[in-house]
Structures are given as structure tokens and as C-alpha cells.
Scaffold this motif. Sequence first.
Motif, mmCIF file in Angstrom:
data_model
loop_
_atom_site.group_PDB
_atom_site.id
_atom_site.type_symbol
_atom_site.label_atom_id
_atom_site.label_comp_id
_atom_site.label_asym_id
_atom_site.label_seq_id
_atom_site.Cartn_x
_atom_site.Cartn_y
_atom_site.Cartn_z
ATOM 1 N N ILE A 150 11.766 85.628 68.103
ATOM 2 C CA ILE A 150 10.477 86.196 67.679
ATOM 3 C C ILE A 150 9.536 85.070 67.260
ATOM 4 O O ILE A 150 8.330 85.095 67.567
ATOM 5 N N GLU A 151 10.065 84.065 66.573
ATOM 6 C CA GLU A 151 9.254 82.918 66.172
ATOM 7 C C GLU A 151 8.737 82.153 67.382
ATOM 8 O O GLU A 151 7.635 81.595 67.351
ATOM 9 N N LYS A 154 5.553 84.063 68.733
ATOM 10 C CA LYS A 154 4.338 84.102 67.903
ATOM 11 C C LYS A 154 3.245 83.126 68.336
ATOM 12 O O LYS A 154 2.075 83.516 68.437
ATOM 13 N N ILE A 179 7.402 91.172 64.828
ATOM 14 C CA ILE A 179 6.412 90.122 64.582
ATOM 15 C C ILE A 179 5.649 90.388 63.298
ATOM 16 O O ILE A 179 5.387 89.480 62.502
ATOM 17 N N GLU A 210 -1.438 86.819 64.152
ATOM 18 C CA GLU A 210 -1.456 85.376 64.389
ATOM 19 C C GLU A 210 -2.856 84.836 64.679
ATOM 20 O O GLU A 210 -3.036 83.950 65.517
#
Length: 293
Positions: A150-151, A154, A179, A210
Motif C-alpha cells: 500500500i505504501e 501511495k 490507503i 496524497e
Amino acid sequence: MAIGRIVKALSGFYYVENEDGIFQCRGRGNFRKRKLTPLVGDWVVFEAENRTDGYVLELHDRTNELIRPPIANVEQAVLVFSVHEPAFSPLLLDKFLVHIEANDIQPLICLSKMDLLPEEKLEEIRQYKKEYEKIGYEVISTSVHQADTIEELKPALANRVSVFAGQSGVGKSSLLNAIKPELDLETNAISKSLNRGKHTTRHVELIPIEGGYVADTPGFSSLDYHGITEDSLSACYPEMADRIQECKFRGCTHSNEPKCAVKAAVEDGEIAQHRYDSYIQFLEEIKSQKRRY
């Protein structure tokens, strides 16, 4: 009058955001007369006496427009395709890619549910990933149960307008929840009998993530070929577009013509056979659609 972007459309209302916040607006009647429909993502001129009583007066020019899902001014399409439940479909992925390429939108392929992938299918998925990366597409493998994946996703969403698209049940809403957990978007398990999910997203909405926006869109499993012709289809395949000028005949459809550079590249293994097969299938579908209309 003010300028803002439509971030949600629901029940005849348009929710327009600018530096002063979000305003609930209706469209002026002249949009219907001009056969124009404001879309999520549109930059608009609006006026509002308060937060709940405004009117959209004018649409700015769009850089692009999608019909399904109905959204405008998209910079990136995150094509979410599960590797299991439902099973990965390169044919359906190619159809989405054609649709996105035709609208000049940057695609990002997101393979979801990697934690569910059976061991015997791992090498097959790895091979598909390599093939799409060879074409030039970015491919990210994810699982909502693996925080590091998931990181990795982003940064790809930062400071741009992205649309999450893919057939229902592949985990689009689950990824968005991973997220940004406070979203708490509705999710449903897929149907075991139909091998596809229920539609959990019922409207298009831009969600701030983000430093950019992500549109969670209603799931769908089929696309028409609006604006895509027999002559333009190969331009939606980057590995074919690079070779069009090398074909002997101008306007080559890469099907039955001799001395075709695309077919030669398939024979040499430079273009994946499954990509060429999907191209031929879509070409026939476009011809059939043309005959119907």
C-alpha cells in the motif's frame, strides 16, 4: 461568481469545491438545451449565496472525458485487477487499456489480492507483469493485508487526479480504505457462482488523497469502443504504434496484410501473443459494431 471543481454528482446536485470549501449546486437549464452534462472533475464557473444553494453557470474546456465512468479531466487511471477471486483477465485488462489510451490518460496497472494468489499461479502472474512492464506500463502488486504494498502505491497517487477502475469485486474500495482508513467505503465479497462482485460504489466522487484526488467509480465489466475505429485501434497498443510506419501498406490493420511489421514482431516474440490476440478480437468487435450502426 467563482471557479471550482465538481468533486461529486448525486441526485441532481453538483458539489463544487474551491479554496472556500464545498458548495451544493444545481445546473442551469441552459446545459440541457445545449445537451451538456456537467461531470465530476469538471472545472466550472458557479455562483452560490450559501453552501447549499448554488448554480453551475459554465463549464471550462475538458482535457478528456470518460463515458463509463462519467468523469472529466483525469490525469491517471489506476486499473485494478485482482489476481484471484475474480481471476486475472489479460483480455479485460487490454480492453481497459485501449479505452484509457484512446482518451490520452496515463495508465497504472494495479494487481490486487496478491495474498490470495495460489502458488501454482504465481509464475503466470509474474510473466504477465513482465510483459506489461516491457511495453512501458507501470505495474504495482498490492494486498490490503500487506502494508508495504500500500505504501508503494501511495506515491503514484500524489498530486494528480486519478480514477480507480476495474471490474466489480477486484477490491477498488478495499484499496482506498487501506490507503485512507477514515473513508470507510462499503465493500462486498464476490459472488462464488458468478466470480464477480456486487457494485458497492453507486456514484462517482473525487476523494482527496496524497495531495491529489482519487475517483472511486461504480464497477463495470464491459466497455464500448466510443471514438475508437479500425484504423485507430493499433495506436492504442504502444508496442504496435511503434511499428506502424514499418508496415508495407499504409493503413495496415495487422490482420491479413502481407509484410506487416506487427505480425513479424509477434512471430519474433517481441509482441506478446495474447496482446495480438486481444487486438484481433477487438478489431472484429469494432467491425461488428460498425455494421450494426
